[in-house]
Design an enzyme around this catalytic site. Structure first.
Site, short mmCIF file in Angstrom:
data_model
loop_
_atom_site.label_atom_id
_atom_site.label_comp_id
_atom_site.label_asym_id
_atom_site.label_seq_id
_atom_site.Cartn_x
_atom_site.Cartn_y
_atom_site.Cartn_z
N GLY A 1 -7.41 108.90 46.19
CA GLY A 1 -6.97 108.71 44.82
C GLY A 1 -7.03 107.24 44.46
N GLU B 1 -4.99 107.21 50.13
CA GLU B 1 -5.89 108.15 50.81
C GLU B 1 -5.01 109.15 51.56
OE1 GLU B 1 -9.50 105.46 52.38
OE2 GLU B 1 -7.52 104.89 53.15
N ASP C 1 5.20 114.65 37.60
CA ASP C 1 3.79 115.00 37.82
C ASP C 1 3.67 116.41 38.40
OD1 ASP C 1 1.02 114.81 37.86
OD2 ASP C 1 0.96 113.66 39.73
#
Length: 171
Positions: free
Chosen positions: A20, A24, A149
């Protein structure tokens, strides 16, 4: 930079699973001595971000929060540290798939989700979110956590049907 199969602190990195903007994700193996091993996940921030004090502080906050979360619907964090300039979290490896992948597969075969399965997943995630929102610090003060999120890629469904929420990094 560690290579696959290379030792990383008390771990061996086996496979890079994702990359991302900030970290990682690796499937890894932890070693506990006397031949005791466990497959886990290592979330490791990019080395360039290891020098950014604000980002490291956020990652440390994520680690503090992660190790304090003990609930069946939240992916547990087992360890936090820094190896060769790489800050990392060690987390449970959930054998299964995230909801984004499952949804894509359902769409590929032109199926609809069974309503019972959808309700089950939502109820399990709500249980984990309720736990997080009601979480208190060691002095009994409410943390008032909000995940921020909750997305299909942050919801895992194990092969045996467990539903787990991950990534409280921006909570």
């Amino acid at each position: 930079m560690p290579k696959m199969g290379e030792k990383f602190g008390n771990y061996e990195l086996l496979e890079k699973m994702a990359v991302g903007g900030m970290a990682e994700i690796f499937r890894a193996r932890s070693f506990h001595g006397q031949g005791v091993e466990k497959t886990i996940v290592i979330k490791r921030i990019h080395p360039a971000l290891s020098n950014e004090k604000n980002f490291v502080a956020m990652f440390i906050d994520e680690a503090r929060l992660g190790v304090s979360m003990v609930h069946g619907n939240i992916v547990p964090v087992f360890d936090f540290g820094c190896v060769d300039g790489y800050y990392f979290l060690a987390m449970e490896y959930v054998v299964g798939q995230d909801m984004a992948t499952l949804h894509a597969r359902v769409r590929m075969v032109d199926m609809e989700w069974p309503i019972e399965l959808a309700i089950h997943v939502v109820m399990e995630i709500l249980e984990g979110l309720q736990y997080a929102h009601a979480k208190r610090d060691d002095k009994g003060r409410p943390l008032e956590l909000v995940h921020r999120d909750v997305s299909p890629s942050n919801i895992l469904v194990s092969d045996d049907g467990q539903v787990k929420l991950l990534d409280f990094g921006i909570a």
